[in-house]
Every structure is written in C-alpha cells, then in structure tokens.
Design an enzyme around this catalytic site. Structure first.
Site, PDB file in Angstrom:
ATOM      1  N   CYS A 194      -0.600   4.313   2.187  1.00  0.00           N
ATOM      2  CA  CYS A 194      -0.644   4.258   3.657  1.00  0.00           C
ATOM      3  C   CYS A 194      -0.227   2.864   4.093  1.00  0.00           C
ATOM      4  CB  CYS A 194      -2.014   4.674   4.193  1.00  0.00           C
ATOM      5  SG  CYS A 194      -3.441   3.924   3.371  1.00  0.00           S
ATOM      6  N   SER A 195      -1.137   2.077   4.681  1.00  0.00           N
ATOM      7  CA  SER A 195      -0.743   0.729   5.096  1.00  0.00           C
ATOM      8  C   SER A 195      -1.920  -0.232   5.018  1.00  0.00           C
ATOM      9  CB  SER A 195      -0.163   0.753   6.514  1.00  0.00           C
ATOM     10  OG  SER A 195      -1.106   1.310   7.414  1.00  0.00           O
ATOM     11  N   CYS A 196      -2.742  -0.107   3.965  1.00  0.00           N
ATOM     12  CA  CYS A 196      -3.884  -1.009   3.789  1.00  0.00           C
ATOM     13  C   CYS A 196      -3.388  -2.452   3.758  1.00  0.00           C
ATOM     14  CB  CYS A 196      -4.618  -0.688   2.485  1.00  0.00           C
ATOM     15  SG  CYS A 196      -5.360   0.957   2.508  1.00  0.00           S
TER      16      CYS A 196
ATOM     17  N   CYS B 278       0.888  -1.166   0.000  1.00  0.00           N
ATOM     18  CA  CYS B 278       0.000   0.000   0.000  1.00  0.00           C
ATOM     19  C   CYS B 278       0.921   1.210   0.000  1.00  0.00           C
ATOM     20  CB  CYS B 278      -0.909   0.016   1.224  1.00  0.00           C
ATOM     21  SG  CYS B 278      -1.879   1.538   1.327  1.00  0.00           S
TER      22      CYS B 278
END
Lengths: 107, 209
Positions: free
Chosen positions: B115-117, B112
């Site tokens: 962000c940090s999906c 991702c």
C-alpha cells in the site's frame, strides 16, 4: 506488544522459508516473497494478527513478527546486479516454515 | 445537489474535480459515525490538519542530531519513538518506528509494496511517486535502475537493501553525513537533509557555494 505466553519459534540467523500459501483475504505477506528462502535477522516483537484485525477481530493472541532478509537473486532469477543486494521484509510467524528444502525461484 | 441535512460534506475537500463513486459511500459512513458520536467530523478534520502540518523538516531535525550527538544516535537506533519525542515530534505509541543507517557498506531504500506505509508522523504525507504502482513494483525488482532515475548511483561493491514496509514497522533512513559538513551546527545540518534522502532514494551533498 508483549505476550510471554507465545514464545517466538524462530531465532536470529535461522534459515526459513516463507510459505507459498494462498491468502483468502487481507494479509501482509506480499505475493512476490511467498515461497522464497531467507534468514531471520531480528525478532521484532508481538503484533496483532492483521488477517483477523481486517475483519473486525481482535487480532489476538498477538503473534511474533520477524525481519526476514532475502537475497534479491533468490527472488528473481533474472536479477543481474550485485549478488549481495537483498530485501528486508516483515513476516508473521504463521507464514514461516523451518529449513527450506528448495528455493522457488521465479522470473 | 440539494442539501437536506448538515452532513453531506463533513470534511472540507477539493470540489474542482468530479468526485469518484466511492465518495458517496464514504460520506454516508462518516455521517453514521458522526451521528453515533463514534468519530466526529471535528476529529476527522483535526487529524487531517495534524497530518498536513507535519513535514520532512521534522525528520531532518532527527537526522541532524543523530549526526551530531552520539548518545542521541544510540537512542534513535533503539527507540526512534523516544528520539523523535526529544526533538518535539508528537509520536503515536503504534506502529514501531525504526531507523535504518545508511553507511559506507550498505544503502537502504524504503518501499511499501502492499500500500503506502510511510513514517507520516515524522515526514508528513508521502510523495505521490512513493504511492505509485511504478515505484512500488519496480524498486523491489530493479532497485539500482530505479535509484539511477533519482540520480543515485550505488557503487557495485556496496550492498543495497530494499526494505518493504509490510506490517507494523515504519522506517526512517539515516543518510550518510555528507563530506564537507564538519563544524556545522545542528540547524545547518538539518538544512542539508532532504525528504528523498530519508526514504533512501537519494544521497546528500553539501551545496557548493
């Protein structure tokens, strides 16, 4: 989310270009794919618009979201690995245009 | 710091490090939400505990059954939410969960960049490196080099596909079933599956005993 009133404009296999626009606020189209040419591999469904949701809006009407496959060598001119290596990215319809006339390569 | 009301620290947290400046703002937002009964401290704590309780062991059950049960594999490919439910994982209706088949022809790796999906309901919280700027920036530019740093060599004639989790999908990689795993039970197969293989940065082997 289904929204039959808003039919997807693009079809699987179609060549598209991701708009090279500036975003005024939150959006889910990464900078590094803007301006790149790719191919629709699937229509994922309708999802609320994150650019409206981020500021307290409803995100409606839900908008078509697609998988777009882009060759890594079409994003990075310096990409020297296997020419078939690619990126798969989720892109909302309003970030796509038809028939790319050029590929905005960058290093 | 003197306490004049019971809401200063609504959620349990590590007090061994200095708190960043934004934490005071977070406390105030949580306090207002709690006071107005929009989101209670108990709900926040319950959500943290639920997420902390999920681990890659959950995802490994899905992978093992995909290898062992063709009907289940079909379901996982078309409706991963339902397939996860069948092995006892409580799944949200949103976002959409997607299985990526790693095969002899294509190797998927997930990132991702924005962000940090991450498929948290299936794998639990993401590893620190998955959230690092280093991984997120480099894996879309020089994926074969990044995978090599994980000890993974993708043959030159195999297509590498980097999947950037940019919007409403969360991805689970179905690693190739390792050679030498014939005849294993689903429980034994699940024991072979690692977190990193389900992100796509490693492949699996049957350990030599």
């Amino acid at each position: 989310m289904q929204n039959p009133g808003c039919q997807p404009k693009f079809h699987v296999g179609q060549q598209v270009m991701i708009k090279d626009d500036a975003a005024l606020g939150h959006c889910r189209t990464p900078q590094y794919v803007r301006g790149a040419a790719g191919r629709i591999t699937s229509s994922i469904g309708h999802f609320r618009n994150p650019e409206d949701l981020a500021y307290g809006g409803s995100g409606l009407p839900a908008s078509p979201l697609y998988w777009v496959e882009i060759k890594l060598s079409d994003i990075w001119t310096s990409y020297s690995e296997d020419a078939t290596d690619s990126l798969l990215v989720e892109v909302f319809e309003h970030w796509l245009t038809h028939s790319p006339t050029h590929s905005d390569k960058r290093n | 710091m003197p306490h004049d009301h019971p809401h200063d620290h609504p959620v349990s947290r590590d007090h061994s490090e200095p708190r960043p400046a934004f934490a005071a703002l977070l406390d105030q937002v949580l306090k207002v939400l709690d006071d107005k009964d929009i989101l209670t401290t108990a709900q926040v704590t319950a959500q943290i505990e639920d997420m902390d309780g999920r681990t890659p062991t959950e995802g490994a059950k899905i992978i093992a059954r995909c290898w062992d049960d063709p009907d289940y594999l079909d379901l996982a490919r078309t409706d991963l939410q339902a397939a996860a439910g069948q092995v006892g994982i409580a799944m949200p209706a949103y976002p959409k969960f997607v299985l990526l088949d790693n095969t002899g022809d294509v190797h998927h790796v997930v990132v991702c960049t924005l962000c940090s999906c991450y498929p948290r309901p299936i794998l639990g919280p993401p590893p620190v490196w998955y959230k690092s700027r280093n991984y997120r920036a480099r894996v879309v530019v020089e994926p074969r080099d990044v995978l090599a740093e994980f000890g993974t060599t993708v043959p030159q004639d195999k297509k590498l596909q980097v999947v950037d989790s940019t919007a409403d999908c969360r991805y689970l990689v179905l690693p190739e079933r390792p050679a030498g795993s014939d005849g294993m039970t689903q429980e034994q197969l699940a024991g072979l599956v690692t977190r990193d293989s389900m992100i796509g940065v490693t492949r699996l082997n049957v350990p030599v005993t």
